[in-house]
Design an enzyme around this catalytic site. Structure first.
Site, short mmCIF file in Angstrom:
data_model
loop_
_atom_site.label_atom_id
_atom_site.label_comp_id
_atom_site.label_asym_id
_atom_site.label_seq_id
_atom_site.Cartn_x
_atom_site.Cartn_y
_atom_site.Cartn_z
CG PHE A 14 56.47 42.62 49.43
CD1 PHE A 14 57.30 43.00 48.43
CD2 PHE A 14 55.40 41.92 48.82
CE1 PHE A 14 57.31 42.52 47.03
CE2 PHE A 14 55.25 41.51 47.68
CZ PHE A 14 55.98 42.04 46.82
CD GLU A 15 55.97 45.53 56.14
OE1 GLU A 15 56.83 45.89 57.00
OE2 GLU A 15 55.20 46.24 55.66
#
Length: 144
Positions: A14-15
């Protein structure tokens, strides 16, 4: 407790992962999985192993926050989900959250249901946050 490989993979997913330094749009040079610091300069490149090493170091503050704030027993998966949550939102948001209050009261199911409430930025629901919170909630309730 420290974040497991499963938790690190979730955070990376997600990052995002960038192996060449980039300006984050605000003049802050960033590399790896959101790593910043004086050593991050234009032209710097790293490999995946170094990005993971930097991320593990950067996660220590989120891990410490979870360790200090949570008063109940956690599985590795629950810890990993909470570290991802704190890494994204910050410790002060976590400390003030209903999620933490419910968790510390022993209401694990109620705490799990709170992840989905943290899906907005500046009042707007963001699809990426909806996906991230769903993945964190799923990890939180999983059994190894």
């Amino acid at each position: 407790m420290i974040t497991s490989d499963k938790g690190i993979a979730l955070i990376k997913q997600f990052e995002g992962l960038r192996l060449a330094a980039y300006d984050d749009g605000g003049g802050v040079w960033t590399i790896g999985v959101g790593h910043t610091g004086p050593e991050v300069v234009p032209g710097l490149t790293i490999d995946d192993a170094e990005a993971t090493r930097l991320l593990k170091s950067d996660l220590s503050a989120a891990e410490q926050c979870v360790d200090e704030c949570v008063e109940v027993e956690l599985t590795q998966e629950q810890f990993d989900a909470l570290v991802s949550f704190v890494f994204n939102l910050g410790c002060s948001q976590f400390k003030a959250s209903t999620l933490l209050r419910l968790l510390n009261a022993g209401n694990y199911e109620g705490a799990k249901s709170q992840f989905s409430r943290w899906n907005k930025d500046n009042g707007r629901v963001l699809p990426g946050l909806v996906s991230r919170r769903a993945a964190e909630a799923e990890l939180f309730q999983s059994i190894a």
